[in-house]
Design an enzyme around this catalytic site. Structure first.
Site, PDB file in Angstrom:
ATOM      1  N   ALA A  21       0.845  -1.366   0.050  1.00 25.96           N
ATOM      2  CA  ALA A  21      -0.010   0.142  -0.054  1.00 25.96           C
ATOM      3  C   ALA A  21       0.976   1.426   0.043  1.00 25.96           C
ATOM      4  O   ALA A  21       0.387   2.500  -0.016  1.00 25.96           O
ATOM      5  CB  ALA A  21      -0.904   0.109   1.268  1.00 25.96           C
ATOM      6  N   GLY A  22       2.001   0.988   0.090  1.00 22.18           N
ATOM      7  CA  GLY A  22       3.205   2.190  -0.017  1.00 22.18           C
ATOM      8  C   GLY A  22       3.019   3.171   1.252  1.00 22.18           C
ATOM      9  O   GLY A  22       2.995   4.302   1.012  1.00 22.18           O
ATOM     10  N   SER A  27       5.144   3.622   3.736  1.00 18.50           N
ATOM     11  CA  SER A  27       6.104   4.320   4.616  1.00 18.50           C
ATOM     12  C   SER A  27       6.862   5.235   3.996  1.00 18.50           C
ATOM     13  O   SER A  27       8.051   4.983   3.074  1.00 18.50           O
ATOM     14  CB  SER A  27       7.259   3.029   4.938  1.00 18.50           C
ATOM     15  OG  SER A  27       6.828   2.323   5.992  1.00 18.50           O
ATOM     16  N   GLY A  39       9.688   7.734   3.020  1.00 13.51           N
ATOM     17  CA  GLY A  39      11.227   7.696   3.350  1.00 13.51           C
ATOM     18  C   GLY A  39      11.861   6.205   3.106  1.00 13.51           C
ATOM     19  O   GLY A  39      12.893   6.036   3.084  1.00 13.51           O
ATOM     20  N   ARG A  89       2.468   1.000  11.620  1.00 17.32           N
ATOM     21  CA  ARG A  89       3.623   0.560  12.539  1.00 17.32           C
ATOM     22  C   ARG A  89       3.087   0.561  13.862  1.00 17.32           C
ATOM     23  O   ARG A  89       3.423  -0.295  14.864  1.00 17.32           O
ATOM     24  CB  ARG A  89       4.952   0.754  12.257  1.00 17.32           C
ATOM     25  CG  ARG A  89       5.150   0.454  10.622  1.00 17.32           C
ATOM     26  CD  ARG A  89       6.391  -0.086  10.361  1.00 17.32           C
ATOM     27  NE  ARG A  89       6.548  -1.664  11.175  1.00 17.32           N
ATOM     28  CZ  ARG A  89       7.765  -2.189  11.403  1.00 17.32           C
ATOM     29  NH1 ARG A  89       8.729  -1.877  10.654  1.00 17.32           N
ATOM     30  NH2 ARG A  89       7.478  -3.394  11.952  1.00 17.32           N
ATOM     31  N   GLU A 121      12.131   2.484  17.301  1.00 15.08           N
ATOM     32  CA  GLU A 121      12.338   1.546  16.062  1.00 15.08           C
ATOM     33  C   GLU A 121      12.701   0.242  16.542  1.00 15.08           C
ATOM     34  O   GLU A 121      12.989  -0.691  15.726  1.00 15.08           O
ATOM     35  CB  GLU A 121      12.056   2.186  14.669  1.00 15.08           C
ATOM     36  CG  GLU A 121      11.747   3.298  14.382  1.00 15.08           C
ATOM     37  CD  GLU A 121      10.292   3.402  13.493  1.00 15.08           C
ATOM     38  OE1 GLU A 121      10.376   2.447  12.859  1.00 15.08           O
ATOM     39  OE2 GLU A 121       9.313   4.055  13.600  1.00 15.08           O
ATOM     40  N   HIS A 132      16.309   3.178   8.679  1.00 13.71           N
ATOM     41  CA  HIS A 132      16.837   2.911   9.803  1.00 13.71           C
ATOM     42  C   HIS A 132      18.115   2.422   9.673  1.00 13.71           C
ATOM     43  O   HIS A 132      18.649   2.162   8.655  1.00 13.71           O
ATOM     44  CB  HIS A 132      16.182   1.521  10.068  1.00 13.71           C
ATOM     45  CG  HIS A 132      14.544   1.144  10.366  1.00 13.71           C
ATOM     46  ND1 HIS A 132      13.836   0.237   9.944  1.00 13.71           N
ATOM     47  CD2 HIS A 132      13.941   2.068  11.207  1.00 13.71           C
ATOM     48  CE1 HIS A 132      12.605   0.445  10.505  1.00 13.71           C
ATOM     49  NE2 HIS A 132      12.634   1.660  11.384  1.00 13.71           N
ATOM     50  N   ASP A 153      19.982   0.059  10.388  1.00 19.74           N
ATOM     51  CA  ASP A 153      20.320  -1.281   9.992  1.00 19.74           C
ATOM     52  C   ASP A 153      20.346  -1.536   8.319  1.00 19.74           C
ATOM     53  O   ASP A 153      20.486  -2.578   7.529  1.00 19.74           O
ATOM     54  CB  ASP A 153      19.314  -2.361  10.500  1.00 19.74           C
ATOM     55  CG  ASP A 153      17.986  -2.493  10.316  1.00 19.74           C
ATOM     56  OD1 ASP A 153      17.465  -1.761   9.258  1.00 19.74           O
ATOM     57  OD2 ASP A 153      17.426  -3.576  10.608  1.00 19.74           O
ATOM     58  N   ASN A 209       9.173  -4.167  -0.004  1.00 21.58           N
ATOM     59  CA  ASN A 209       8.488  -3.071   0.932  1.00 21.58           C
ATOM     60  C   ASN A 209       9.690  -2.685   1.858  1.00 21.58           C
ATOM     61  O   ASN A 209       9.178  -2.141   2.908  1.00 21.58           O
ATOM     62  CB  ASN A 209       7.359  -4.086   1.735  1.00 21.58           C
ATOM     63  CG  ASN A 209       6.036  -3.544   1.692  1.00 21.58           C
ATOM     64  OD1 ASN A 209       5.857  -2.235   1.214  1.00 21.58           O
ATOM     65  ND2 ASN A 209       5.087  -4.082   2.008  1.00 21.58           N
ATOM     66  N   CYS A 213      15.946  -7.256   8.739  1.00 23.65           N
ATOM     67  CA  CYS A 213      14.697  -6.576   9.053  1.00 23.65           C
ATOM     68  C   CYS A 213      13.913  -7.855   9.666  1.00 23.65           C
ATOM     69  O   CYS A 213      13.225  -7.460  10.648  1.00 23.65           O
ATOM     70  CB  CYS A 213      13.827  -6.005   8.091  1.00 23.65           C
ATOM     71  SG  CYS A 213      14.600  -4.483   7.311  1.00 23.65           S
TER      72      CYS A 213
END
Ligand code: SUG
Length: 416
Positions: free
Chosen positions: A19-20, A22, A24, A128, A162, A230, A232, A341, A347
């Site tokens: 659904a797009g 996030s 960034g 989230r 996060e 993030h 990571d 995604n 992750c």
């Protein structure tokens, strides 16, 4: 007590979709509206777990959360006139990325000698921010042994947290006292900085970490702007090794110095931008890799298949393996559905250093259990979801039945 690192992977939920949502996260934005393949996604994740179980001897998992989230739907007052992004949020399968489930400080690092867990509040993104209540409940079941685990409440929502995606640990061996590194971002550009400095500082205090063995580092704002939402996505650590892009931190040399003064044995494997640009690192997720210690003591880097397809990245990996450095093997895995995604191999897992005997065994994988899970995924997980399907009653029934079948098969119906 025999402490070892166990990776708890998120089983990809039956509502996995694009659904797009996030901002960034370049992969999430660029796949917005595409059909997703939840069954293939979950089977890819399971294959990764099987590989790591065979390679490392231990593997855990966490379960998909209840979707659609009826309580969030109610709070959003959905009536059909809303932005489709709001309608999609209660369906998000984003809890699959368990690196964002919690921050974990293993027993050797803490004042009371117990393993401390703080669920991540994930407040920056609506889809989230709904995760932590159910995640916290599940973590309390999986790690219920009060002699060994301490569960904290989330960081106050004013400070975005996060979880382990912005947390690294350096140590001589997993069972030794470690130095914990908290990486935070500062809002400077068009993309949000999702990890607040105070979140890490607060967690370090509440987990009872030794201030002399705790380091706080600012992420490079240019990395956030390039899509490293993030830390990571641009660095990963394991035991003595920090594998990082040259542009990961706001002050790269200062970051190395700060870690080294707390942990003199630090070995940095720095990838220069001349070999792999920040953009290519973020596109291929070279650093969103699992850097693992194998039973013979050697280190392997488990990377997404996308790394092998990049001339620059794979060329670098070949040179790294040929050199005498600490990372001797690079192992590609196919997690393309998650990658689309913005979620790579790292992750998809939460690292917990603990004695496996202290974990609820229902959350630990075996070959036989992997077969059981695979059977459920193949039978119940939807083959395809178009974002326009989100909100439909028939899809809701399918998704609810699929998750219930998994919980029943794993004897975890109590999670509900
Ligand atoms: O939070 N993607 C996740 C990816 C998380 C990756 N985790 C780590 N780097 N540790 C995120 O951006 C996809 C959004 C969507 O469904 O549209 C999403 O939430």
């Amino acid at each position: 007590m025999s402490l070892t690192e166990i990776n708890f992977d998120g089983i990809v939920g039956p509502s996995h979709n694009y659904a797009g949502l996030s901002l960034g996260n370049i992969a999430s934005a660029s796949h917005k509206g595409d059909p997703s393949y939840p069954r293939a996604a979950a089977l890819q994740g399971l294959e990764k777990m099987r590989g790591n179980l065979a390679r490392l001897g231990h593997q855990g998992f966490l379960l998909p959360l209840p979707r659609p989230n009826r309580s969030l739907e109610g709070r959003l007052a959905l009536d059909g006139s809303e932005d489709p992004a709001l309608r999609a949020a209660p369906w998000s399968a984003s809890s699959m990325w368990t690196a964002n489930a919690a921050t974990v400080s293993p027993a050797p690092d803490t004042k009371d000698g117990k393993c401390h867990l703080t669920p991540a509040n994930l407040v920056t993104m609506l889809h989230r921010g709904q995760e932590w209540i159910d995640t916290a409940r599940m973590l309390r079941i999986a790690f219920s042994d009060k002699d060994h685990f301490v569960h904290h409440v989330i960081v106050p929502e004013s400070f975005g947290d996060e979880g382990a995606a912005n947390h690294m640990r350096l140590c001589e061996g997993h069972g030794h006292a470690g130095v914990e590194v908290f990486v935070y971002g500062k809002p400077r550009g068009k993309f949000p900085a999702r990890q607040h400095e105070q979140a890490g500082r607060l967690i370090a205090r509440s987990h009872g970490l030794d201030p002399a063995r705790t380091v706080f580092i600012e992420q490079n704002p240019a990395a956030i702007e390039a899509g490293a939402f993030h830390n990571d996505v641009v660095s990963v650590a394991n035991e003595r090794v920090l594998f990082t892009h040259e542009e990961a931190f706001a002050d790269q040399q200062g970051a190395y110095d700060a870690i080294r003064s707390a942990f003199p044995a630090l070995e940095v494997v720095e990838v220069p931008r001349g070999s792999v640009s920040l953009e290519e690192a973020i596109r291929t997720y070279l650093f969103n890799a699992q850097l693992v210690t194998q039973p013979d003591g050697s280190m392997a880097l488990i990377v997404p298949e996308e790394c092998r397809e990049s001339v620059a990245v794979w060329g670098y990996c070949q040179r790294m393996m040929a050199s005498n450095g600490p990372i001797r093997e690079v192992i590609p895995v196919d997690v393309r559905q998650s990658m689309a995604n913005g979620g790579g191999p790292a992750c998809l897992r939460l690292r917990v250093v603990c004695d496996p005997a202290t974990v609820d065994p229902r959350f630990l994988l075996s070959e036989a259990k992997a077969d059981t899970i695979g059977g459920i995924l193949s039978h119940y997980w939807p083959e395809q979801i178009d974002p326009a399907d989100l909100g439909s009653d028939s899809l809701a029934n399918t998704v609810i039945a699929a998750r219930s079948a998994l919980l029943a098969a794993l004897d975890l119906g109590e999670i509900g």
